[in-house]
Design an enzyme around this catalytic site. Structure first.
Site, short mmCIF file in Angstrom:
data_model
loop_
_atom_site.label_atom_id
_atom_site.label_comp_id
_atom_site.label_asym_id
_atom_site.label_seq_id
_atom_site.Cartn_x
_atom_site.Cartn_y
_atom_site.Cartn_z
N CYS A 186 40.31 84.02 72.36
CA CYS A 186 41.18 83.90 73.53
C CYS A 186 42.34 82.93 73.30
CB CYS A 186 40.37 83.48 74.75
SG CYS A 186 39.18 82.16 74.44
N HIS A 246 43.18 78.82 79.82
CA HIS A 246 43.32 77.94 78.67
C HIS A 246 44.75 77.43 78.51
CE1 HIS A 246 39.36 78.99 77.62
NE2 HIS A 246 39.55 79.67 76.50
#
Length: 333
Positions: free
Chosen positions: A128, A235
């Protein structure tokens, strides 16, 4: 596009459930939908486009009659079942770490290296954090060239799946953590995945290796420090990059602004910069805090955020599938 008989392996997990949501949002032409999971999850009911679907136990015969398999059930499951699905004629897109470093398996971010998808019917979805970082890096590579990359990540607990989210909520209520080694509600944890002999963690090594593979620069110097932070989703990645050519900040902004999948948020005085709140629920990579790194020649600093469950996993996989079935299916058959 014709209807695509689709199965999701790991359908009851956090990413699997998001895959269902993204398939519906994208109006992906799902024909027959098959939801697959472990024996303990079989019998659960999920809803897709208002219709209930019962989760089935994953077996070696689960893929009969399907065209596409989206895997998000862990590396061991993918190692066993993904080749079975591929050998039965399916296009397989795997969200685990099982195939990312295999030289025969393409590792794809659609905006960056979709052309690599013609190499195999089994395709790996990158880590990711890597996904959101390589979009701006690809833009910079094409215009200025890359000499060096250093990452510092700020990774949400949903990157650990449902157990990570549960641990954050547990510790916020002053209960003991079950997943993380420390109370994630009170600290950041500079440890993601297992430690390696070289002093890096496996997560850090993934980012290093995947960046080189995706950008087709196997000798590119890359380093990373990956940190878990006490937020649920979204994130952040701080990227320090050394470019091969001289640049102006205006040129860098223009380069990034023109690249697909990127949205610039870069006005510090107006408090306009990438945040996890901004990224949540979107499939965009936000880039900002663009400035020179005065410590080295042609050094550049920037910061990115993205929804790690969507663009960092589920949506990236479905974007790959959409592109394949629209444009390159005949090539990989």
């Amino acid at each position: 596009m014709r209807e695509i008989n689709t199965c999701i392996v790991g359908a009851t997990g956090l990413v699997g459930q998001t895959m269902l949501k993204v398939l519906e949002e994208y109006d992906f032409p799902v024909g027959r939908l098959k939801l697959l999971a472990s024996k303990r999850s079989a019998g659960k009911v999920c809803v897709f486009k208002g219709k209930k679907h019962t989760v089935q136990e994953l077996t070696e015969t689960s893929f009969e009659g399907d065209d596409l398999a989206l895997f998000s059930a862990g590396a061991s499951v993918s190692k066993k079942f993904a080749p079975i699905a591929r050998n039965q004629g399916l296009v397989v897109i795997d969200n685990s770490s099982a195939w990312r470093e295999d030289t025969d398996i393409p590792l794809i971010v659609p905006e960056v290296n979709l052309e690599d998808s013609t190499l195999n019917r089994l395709i790996a979805n990158p880590n990711c954090s890597t996904i959101q970082a390589v979009l701006p890096l690809k833009a910079l590579q094409e215009t200025f060239g890359l000499s060096r990359v250093n990452y510092s990540t700020y990774q949400a607990v949903s990157g650990s799946g449902q157990k990570g989210v549960q641990d954050l909520y547990r510790t916020r209520q002053h209960e003991s953590p079950l997943l993380y080694p420390y109370d994630i509600s009170q600290t950041v944890i500079p440890e993601i995945d297992v430690p390696l002999e070289n002093g890096y963690t496996k997560e850090e090594q993934k980012m290093i290796n995947e960046t080189r593979k995706i950008l087709h620069q196997p000798e590119l110097p890359v380093s990373a420090t990956c940190v878990r932070v006490p937020i649920e989703n979204g994130h952040g990645v701080s990227v320090a990059v050394q470019l091969k050519k001289e640049f102006t900040i205006k040129e860098v902004r223009e380069c990034l602004n023109q690249f697909p999948g990127i949205q610039l948020e870069d006005d510090l005085a107006a408090h306009k910069y990438p945040t996890s709140v901004l990224a949540k629920g979107t499939d965009t990579v936000y880039v900002g805090r663009i400035r020179r790194d005065s410590s080295l020649e042609n050094g550049l600093l920037l910061y990115t955020t993205a929804d790690n469950i969507r663009k960092g996993a589920a949506a990236n996989a479905i974007q790959i599938a959409s592109a394949l079935f629209q444009h390159t299916m005949e090539v990989i058959r």
